[in-house]
Design a protein around this motif. Structure first.
Motif, PDB file in Angstrom:
ATOM      1  N   ARG A  56       6.122  16.955  -0.600  1.00 26.74           N
ATOM      2  CA  ARG A  56       5.391  16.419   0.558  1.00 26.74           C
ATOM      3  C   ARG A  56       5.327  14.897   0.502  1.00 26.74           C
ATOM      4  NH1 ARG A  56       0.251  14.868   2.063  1.00 26.74           N
ATOM      5  NH2 ARG A  56      -0.446  15.596   4.108  1.00 26.74           N
ATOM      6  N   ASN A  57       5.001  14.342  -0.665  1.00 23.70           N
ATOM      7  CA  ASN A  57       4.920  12.887  -0.796  1.00 23.70           C
ATOM      8  C   ASN A  57       6.276  12.235  -0.558  1.00 23.70           C
ATOM      9  OD1 ASN A  57       2.222  13.093  -1.370  1.00 23.70           O
ATOM     10  ND2 ASN A  57       2.403  12.618  -3.538  1.00 23.70           N
ATOM     11  N   TYR A  58       7.328  12.811  -1.142  1.00 23.84           N
ATOM     12  CA  TYR A  58       8.659  12.247  -0.925  1.00 23.84           C
ATOM     13  C   TYR A  58       9.024  12.275   0.554  1.00 23.84           C
ATOM     14  CZ  TYR A  58      10.175  11.657  -5.805  1.00 23.84           C
ATOM     15  OH  TYR A  58      10.321  11.222  -7.097  1.00 23.84           O
ATOM     16  N   TRP A  59       8.770  13.394   1.199  1.00 26.46           N
ATOM     17  CA  TRP A  59       9.138  13.504   2.616  1.00 26.46           C
ATOM     18  C   TRP A  59       8.377  12.466   3.444  1.00 26.46           C
ATOM     19  CZ3 TRP A  59       7.579  14.180   7.576  1.00 26.46           C
ATOM     20  CH2 TRP A  59       8.509  14.663   8.495  1.00 26.46           C
ATOM     21  N   ILE A  60       7.077  12.337   3.210  1.00 23.97           N
ATOM     22  CA  ILE A  60       6.271  11.366   3.951  1.00 23.97           C
ATOM     23  C   ILE A  60       6.742   9.941   3.656  1.00 23.97           C
ATOM     24  CG2 ILE A  60       3.954  10.342   4.110  1.00 23.97           C
ATOM     25  CD1 ILE A  60       2.846  13.188   3.658  1.00 23.97           C
ATOM     26  N   GLY A  61       6.932   9.632   2.371  1.00 19.65           N
ATOM     27  CA  GLY A  61       7.337   8.280   1.996  1.00 19.65           C
ATOM     28  C   GLY A  61       8.722   7.930   2.485  1.00 19.65           C
ATOM     29  N   TRP A  62       9.679   8.862   2.287  1.00 20.78           N
ATOM     30  CA  TRP A  62      11.046   8.604   2.732  1.00 20.78           C
ATOM     31  C   TRP A  62      11.093   8.406   4.249  1.00 20.78           C
ATOM     32  CZ3 TRP A  62      11.166   8.048  -1.983  1.00 20.78           C
ATOM     33  CH2 TRP A  62      12.294   8.065  -2.779  1.00 20.78           C
ATOM     34  N   SER A  63      10.338   9.212   4.984  1.00 23.33           N
ATOM     35  CA  SER A  63      10.300   9.076   6.438  1.00 23.33           C
ATOM     36  C   SER A  63       9.731   7.726   6.843  1.00 23.33           C
ATOM     37  CB  SER A  63       9.456  10.198   7.061  1.00 23.33           C
ATOM     38  OG  SER A  63      10.003  11.471   6.769  1.00 23.33           O
ATOM     39  N   LEU A 114       6.777  23.827   5.222  1.00 23.35           N
ATOM     40  CA  LEU A 114       6.078  22.574   4.961  1.00 23.35           C
ATOM     41  C   LEU A 114       6.682  21.446   5.781  1.00 23.35           C
ATOM     42  CD1 LEU A 114       3.987  20.946   3.371  1.00 23.35           C
ATOM     43  CD2 LEU A 114       5.619  20.832   1.466  1.00 23.35           C
ATOM     44  N   ILE A 115       8.012  21.411   5.886  1.00 24.58           N
ATOM     45  CA  ILE A 115       8.669  20.385   6.705  1.00 24.58           C
ATOM     46  C   ILE A 115       8.221  20.515   8.158  1.00 24.58           C
ATOM     47  CG2 ILE A 115      10.884  19.616   7.642  1.00 24.58           C
ATOM     48  CD1 ILE A 115      12.135  20.319   4.956  1.00 24.58           C
ATOM     49  N   ALA A 116       8.165  21.747   8.666  1.00 27.76           N
ATOM     50  CA  ALA A 116       7.736  21.950  10.051  1.00 27.76           C
ATOM     51  C   ALA A 116       6.309  21.452  10.263  1.00 27.76           C
ATOM     52  CB  ALA A 116       7.858  23.425  10.423  1.00 27.76           C
ATOM     53  N   GLY A 174       0.794  -1.224   0.000  1.00 26.88           N
ATOM     54  CA  GLY A 174       0.000   0.000   0.000  1.00 26.88           C
ATOM     55  C   GLY A 174       0.826   1.273   0.000  1.00 26.88           C
ATOM     56  N   PHE A 175       0.257   2.314  -0.651  1.00 23.56           N
ATOM     57  CA  PHE A 175       0.837   3.651  -0.572  1.00 23.56           C
ATOM     58  C   PHE A 175       0.438   4.292   0.747  1.00 23.56           C
ATOM     59  CE2 PHE A 175       0.399   3.336  -5.316  1.00 23.56           C
ATOM     60  CZ  PHE A 175       1.753   3.366  -5.595  1.00 23.56           C
ATOM     61  N   ASN A 176       1.256   5.204   1.213  1.00 23.70           N
ATOM     62  CA  ASN A 176       0.934   5.937   2.436  1.00 23.70           C
ATOM     63  C   ASN A 176      -0.371   6.715   2.244  1.00 23.70           C
ATOM     64  OD1 ASN A 176       0.995   8.168   4.501  1.00 23.70           O
ATOM     65  ND2 ASN A 176       2.928   7.167   5.020  1.00 23.70           N
ATOM     66  N   ALA A 177      -1.271   6.583   3.203  1.00 27.15           N
ATOM     67  CA  ALA A 177      -2.589   7.224   3.094  1.00 27.15           C
ATOM     68  C   ALA A 177      -2.498   8.741   3.129  1.00 27.15           C
ATOM     69  CB  ALA A 177      -3.493   6.731   4.226  1.00 27.15           C
ATOM     70  N   ARG A 178      -1.351   9.306   3.502  1.00 28.94           N
ATOM     71  CA  ARG A 178      -1.198  10.760   3.569  1.00 28.94           C
ATOM     72  C   ARG A 178      -0.727  11.360   2.248  1.00 28.94           C
ATOM     73  NH1 ARG A 178       2.908  11.773   8.108  1.00 28.94           N
ATOM     74  NH2 ARG A 178       2.308  13.957   7.865  1.00 28.94           N
TER      75      ARG A 178
END
Length: 589
Positions: free
Chosen positions: A547-554, A579-581, A492-496
């Motif tokens: 945003r997607n990269y940051w969420i997914g990479w995290s 956005l990171i904050a 699954g992809f991240n729901a966010r």
């Protein structure tokens, strides 16, 4: 007093002022604290406080103007920056009051009188994925190119500012009010100032809230009459330069009252002229036909078709998510039916419509009447990468093949995939294959994991994949135009996730984190349509991709630092770190 050097696209402007002013300017405009010795600033601005707590501003040593309060001084600075960076004198040519947007090396010139909607149209096109070259003045050089000055702000009358603020790209953009206009501070990633571009189309715009939508192509003579009326003081040289431009550049007149009237019409026309470079006669026919139907495309939402009920079991679900790409869906599915008939008794087709209230919804729905193993599923709640999750949720097959809605498979490929599935019924691996380029000879077996142009991965080739009969082998990642796995093994992809981008590399690492492999099946060869002469109908924004990269990479434990460093070259860094904050705060909540 602190020195600051404002990037004006065609040079720098030196600002000297107290830290209270320079710190705020740094947060609003692209600038730096140092300047190379060999660079001569185009002008100098001095801001000084008064004993009364107000401010004075001086330009190039002239007597100071003021006093201004704190809110007014930033508007004054913006005005002076625009004046100092105006393209007057940059080239011998004709000065135009215009907005200019661009894509690649092609520009669209937007002309009109005062309060005609030039800036609103430019903002809408930025939201649709274009860059902005100018929102004030530009020069039509003797070469026929457009040369711009500073493109850091977009100013619209206060009465129309809400139209811009409601555009998704401008929802979180900083803005300030000054002299009856709202000044939006443009994201670095949107700006292409300092370039010289050849216009591929000219738009004469006329905006009024009461206007119905109309689009009328103009011949050179009619266009010349309209443009000359905007510039009554032009001399023979200016008129001649514009006449030469009009002899080879298509012109269209657009009236509108709602920005949603523009969708699928103005952007398509700009993409068409840039990619096809039609003759003036061909353009007039195309634009006339587009204008005749344009007002009906986006003025109102279309009824959302009902989902197709389940149609029984299947060994393999072939699914695609689509956004206003009826042609892609139609030809991809019909090609599979024509050239892969041996698998039709074992597969189902599931189409996830990501814009079900758009112009293509009803036609996509009607395909169920002609294709017995076809299902239409409306899914307008989430736009972007994560909508492919619905393919797996709706699938009846034990295995799922996800494909873009504009992909062809080489003959025999789907039969061989079914054979592989039958031989590996418990596979937990992510299965992909080589992309075949348009020459039908060159291939790419995988993505090389590196950052380039706002994306993680570039095409690469492993000699192990040259032979279609070679055994499967591990790859770091591959483009997700085509991928397959057992439905129960899908992580699954991240729901966010929101919007488009960020999935390549992330989903591959997620499979590996779960103990599975990411494989290239050399026989699984596919051709992907990359050219989009009319452009994409969906918005594609740097902020959503980051945003997607940051969420997914995290989530999967990939390093954030190289990704952040890459996007710092593409985005407004202050906006990115805000956005990171926000993401960090959401993560800890």
């Amino acid at each position: 007093m602190i020195d600051l050097y404002i990037d004006a696209g065609i040079g720098v402007i030196k600002l000297c002022g107290p830290e209270q002013i320079t710190a705020s300017v740094q947060s609003l405009l692209p600038c730096q604290t140092t300047c190379a010795p060999d660079i001569q600033p185009r002008g100098q601005i001095l801001v000084q406080p008064t004993p009364q707590g107000t401010w004075q501003i001086s330009t190039n040593g002239a007597p100071a103007a003021g006093p201004f309060n704190t809110a007014e001084i930033f508007g004054q600075i913006a005005d002076v920056v625009a004046q100092l960076s105006a393209p007057t004198g940059l080239a011998e040519g004709t000065l135009l009051s215009a907005s200019v947007v661009s894509q690649g090396q092609d520009a669209t010139l937007i002309l009109g009188g005062p309060a005609s909607g030039k800036s609103i149209l430019a903002a809408w096109m930025v939201d649709a994925g274009f860059s902005i070259l100018s929102d004030g003045q530009c020069v039509l050089a003797s070469s026929g190119d457009l040369v711009s000055g500073y493109a850091g702000l977009l100013a619209v009358p206060e009465a129309s500012a809400g139209k811009v603020a409601r555009l998704a790209a401008f929802g979180s953009i900083l803005a300030f009010d000054y002299r009856g206009r709202k000044h939006f501070i443009l994201d670095d990633a949107w700006r292409s100032q300092g370039q010289s571009l050849r216009p591929s189309m000219i738009i004469l715009v006329d905006y009024d809230r009461q206007h119905e939508f109309s689009l009328t192509p103009l011949g050179p003579d009619a266009a010349m009459a309209e443009i000359a009326a905007l510039y009554p003081r032009w001399g023979a040289g200016d008129l001649g330069a514009v006449a030469a431009l009009l002899a080879q550049t298509p012109v269209v007149k657009i009236s509108y009252g709602l920005t949603k009237q523009l969708g699928g019409v103005v952007d398509q026309l700009a993409h068409y002229t840039a990619r096809v470079r039609p003759s003036l006669e061909t353009f007039q026919k195309f634009a006339g036909a587009l204008g005749a139907r344009g007002g009906d495309i986006e003025n109102a939402n279309h009824p959302v078709p009902a989902p197709t009920p389940p149609r029984g079991a299947a060994k393999l679900t072939i699914g695609m998510a689509t956004y206003d790409d009826y042609d892609g869906v139609y030809f991809s599915i019909q090609a599979m039916r024509l050239y892969h008939p041996e698998v039709l008794d074992h597969v189902e087709f599931v189409v996830i419509d990501n814009h079900p209230d758009g112009i293509c919804g009803a036609a996509l729905k009607r395909l169920e009447d002609s294709i017995p193993n076809y299902r239409y599923i409306p899914a307008g709640d989430i736009v972007g990468t994560a909508v492919r999750e619905r393919i797996f949720a709706e699938a009846a097959g034990e295995f799922v093949l996800s494909m873009d809605s504009h992909v062809f498979f080489q003959q025999g490929v789907l039969r061989r995939l079914l054979d592989y599935i039958e031989a590996n019924p418990d596979s937990n691996d992510l299965l992909q294959g080589p992309l075949v380029f348009d020459d039908l000879a060159e291939i790419a077996t995988h993505f090389v994991p590196e950052w380039k142009s706002g994306m993680y991965g570039r095409w690469g080739i492993d000699p192990a994949g040259q032979d279609a009969d070679a055994p499967p082998f591990d790859i770091p990642m591959q483009g997700l135009g085509v991928f397959a796995c057992r439905r129960a093994a899908w992580p699954g992809f991240n729901a966010r996730f929101r919007g488009f981008g960020g999935e390549e590399g992330y989903i591959h690492q997620k499979f590996r984190n779960g103990g599975a492999r990411t494989l290239c099946l050399p026989f699984l060869r596919w051709v992907h349509r990359f050219e989009r002469p009319f452009g994409t109908r969906y918005p594609n924004r740097w902020s959503e991709r980051f945003r997607n990269y940051w969420i997914g990479w995290s989530e999967v434990g990939l390093p954030l630092e190289p990704m952040i460093a890459h996007f710092e070259e593409l985005m407004n860094t202050e906006k990115m770190h805000r956005l990171i904050a926000e993401l960090e705060q959401d993560k800890s909540a």
